[in-house]
Motif scaffolding. Sequence first.
Motif, short mmCIF file in Angstrom:
data_model
loop_
_atom_site.label_atom_id
_atom_site.label_comp_id
_atom_site.label_asym_id
_atom_site.label_seq_id
_atom_site.Cartn_x
_atom_site.Cartn_y
_atom_site.Cartn_z
N GLY A 152 -31.59 4.25 53.92
CA GLY A 152 -32.14 5.18 53.26
C GLY A 152 -31.76 6.57 53.24
N ASP A 153 -30.92 7.03 54.22
CA ASP A 153 -30.50 8.46 54.19
C ASP A 153 -29.58 8.47 53.14
N VAL A 154 -29.57 9.83 52.72
CA VAL A 154 -28.78 10.20 51.45
C VAL A 154 -27.93 11.27 52.08
N GLN A 155 -26.73 11.21 51.77
CA GLN A 155 -25.45 12.49 52.07
C GLN A 155 -24.97 12.69 50.84
N ASN A 156 -24.50 13.83 50.81
CA ASN A 156 -23.96 14.50 49.67
C ASN A 156 -22.67 15.34 49.88
N ARG A 157 -21.60 15.09 49.25
CA ARG A 157 -20.36 15.64 49.37
C ARG A 157 -19.59 16.05 48.10
N ILE A 158 -19.49 17.42 48.02
CA ILE A 158 -18.68 17.97 46.94
C ILE A 158 -17.34 18.06 47.14
N LEU A 159 -16.64 17.39 45.91
CA LEU A 159 -15.39 16.85 45.95
C LEU A 159 -14.41 17.73 45.04
N PRO A 160 -13.58 18.81 45.44
CA PRO A 160 -12.60 19.20 44.51
C PRO A 160 -11.57 18.18 43.91
N THR A 161 -11.46 18.37 42.73
CA THR A 161 -10.45 17.44 41.91
C THR A 161 -9.68 18.23 40.97
N SER A 162 -8.27 17.63 40.84
CA SER A 162 -7.26 18.54 40.05
C SER A 162 -7.60 17.71 38.66
N GLN A 163 -8.10 16.65 38.60
CA GLN A 163 -8.27 15.68 37.43
C GLN A 163 -9.74 15.85 36.51
N ASP A 164 -9.98 15.97 35.53
CA ASP A 164 -11.27 16.36 35.10
C ASP A 164 -11.81 14.97 34.44
N TYR A 165 -12.87 14.42 35.11
CA TYR A 165 -13.39 12.98 34.76
C TYR A 165 -14.45 13.20 33.72
N THR A 166 -14.62 12.18 32.68
CA THR A 166 -15.74 12.09 31.74
C THR A 166 -16.69 11.42 32.55
N PRO A 167 -18.20 11.54 32.27
CA PRO A 167 -19.35 11.12 32.82
C PRO A 167 -19.07 9.37 32.84
N SER A 168 -18.60 8.82 31.71
CA SER A 168 -18.54 7.27 31.54
C SER A 168 -17.54 7.11 32.81
N GLN A 169 -16.30 7.57 33.08
CA GLN A 169 -15.55 7.38 34.01
C GLN A 169 -16.11 7.30 35.44
N LEU A 170 -17.03 8.20 35.77
CA LEU A 170 -17.73 8.56 36.93
C LEU A 170 -18.59 7.33 37.31
N VAL A 171 -19.59 6.81 36.15
CA VAL A 171 -20.43 5.89 36.29
C VAL A 171 -19.59 4.64 36.46
N GLU A 172 -18.53 4.34 35.77
CA GLU A 172 -17.70 3.16 35.90
C GLU A 172 -17.01 2.76 37.33
N ALA A 173 -16.51 4.05 37.75
CA ALA A 173 -15.90 4.12 39.27
C ALA A 173 -16.99 3.74 40.25
N GLY A 174 -18.41 4.38 39.89
CA GLY A 174 -19.36 4.18 40.88
C GLY A 174 -19.86 2.83 41.06
N ASN A 175 -19.93 2.29 39.85
CA ASN A 175 -20.36 0.56 39.56
C ASN A 175 -19.29 -0.18 40.30
N TYR A 176 -18.12 0.08 40.12
CA TYR A 176 -17.03 -0.65 40.69
C TYR A 176 -16.99 -0.46 42.31
N ILE A 177 -17.13 0.50 42.92
CA ILE A 177 -17.23 0.77 44.35
C ILE A 177 -18.48 0.01 44.74
N ASN A 178 -19.58 0.17 44.14
CA ASN A 178 -20.90 -0.63 44.99
C ASN A 178 -20.82 -2.02 44.61
N THR A 179 -20.06 -2.72 43.49
CA THR A 179 -19.89 -4.07 43.38
C THR A 179 -19.20 -4.57 44.49
#
Length: 340
Positions: A152-179
């Motif tokens: 239940g511990d929560v860790q946050n990281r701010i990641l610099p990126t050269s590509q600008d991602y859309t919210p839907s891309q971020l959600v899809e990537a998170g879902n894929y990693i979690n699955t």
Amino acid sequence: MDDRSRALLKTLIERYIEEGQPIGSRTLSRFSGLDLSAATIRNVMADLEEMGLVTSPHTSAGRIPTPRGYRLFVDTMVTVRPLEEIAAREMEKGLLPDSPQRVLNSAAQILSNLTHFAGVVMTPKRAQVFKHIEFLRLGEGKILLIMVTPEGDVQNRILPTSQDYTPSQLVEAGNYINTQFAGKSFAEVRAHLASDLDNLRSDISGLMALALHSGVSDYGMGQGDMLLSGERRLLNVGDLSTNLDKLRKMFDMLEQKSVLMQLLDVSSHADGIQIFIGGESDLLPYEDLAVISAPYSVDGQIVGTLGVIGPTRMAYDRVIPIVDITSKLLSGALSAPISS
């Protein structure tokens, strides 16, 4: 050293631990059991001082042990006392199988209560797995990575990126990693990604690489925590409390934790009781402090270390078995099924 010198050194350290005052020839003659003249005892003391085992405070003709003297004493001269029955019962009662966090806290408290010094427990390293990952867009070129552990511990990281991602891309990537990877170790994630990144869409593979290299890999290196109990008891130890500068340095060490964490980590790689005498090495640079530690295990695997922090002038013969038995009881409590 010959037997006579060893006997006098042992007597001097035992009497100094008991009395807290520099020990003179008359006291050594009375308690050593040796039929020696005062002149002979003084000659032996001079030899021990030359060897760096005792020293003479400028205010007294008596002598006190040095860190080197204490080291020889604890390594070769201490006879451990059997633990009192009442203390043994208190330890067993306080370390019944329960939630791991409560058992660890109880161990630190028991060590402090029985010794009247500070008890310390280095908790196991955090699990190197995650339960859930989420990406949030913070603005152009910045993404917030949120990781939740099985505990239940929560860790946050701010990641610099050269590509600008859309919210839907971020959600899809998170879902894929979690699955695909939730509940797996970060080492497994790294091994899997090494072969599969090229087969994923560029937006997902880019985010996974960012999470792995900028966030997840750092998180996987996290150390355990350190639980302290009874550190204020050290204020009642005359050897430590009479010098304000020494007192400040000691509490700085306890607050910063880095010195103790390093010392306890060393203990986790050794077998059985370890005794650190202040001033004899860089591991414990505070001359008036000593740490007695022992590793503890879960299902036969060493996962952490516990110990007692006190003055060098402590009753080692009594504290050593308290630390030893606590480590065994804690190992048993953490390995046993949780009681209802």
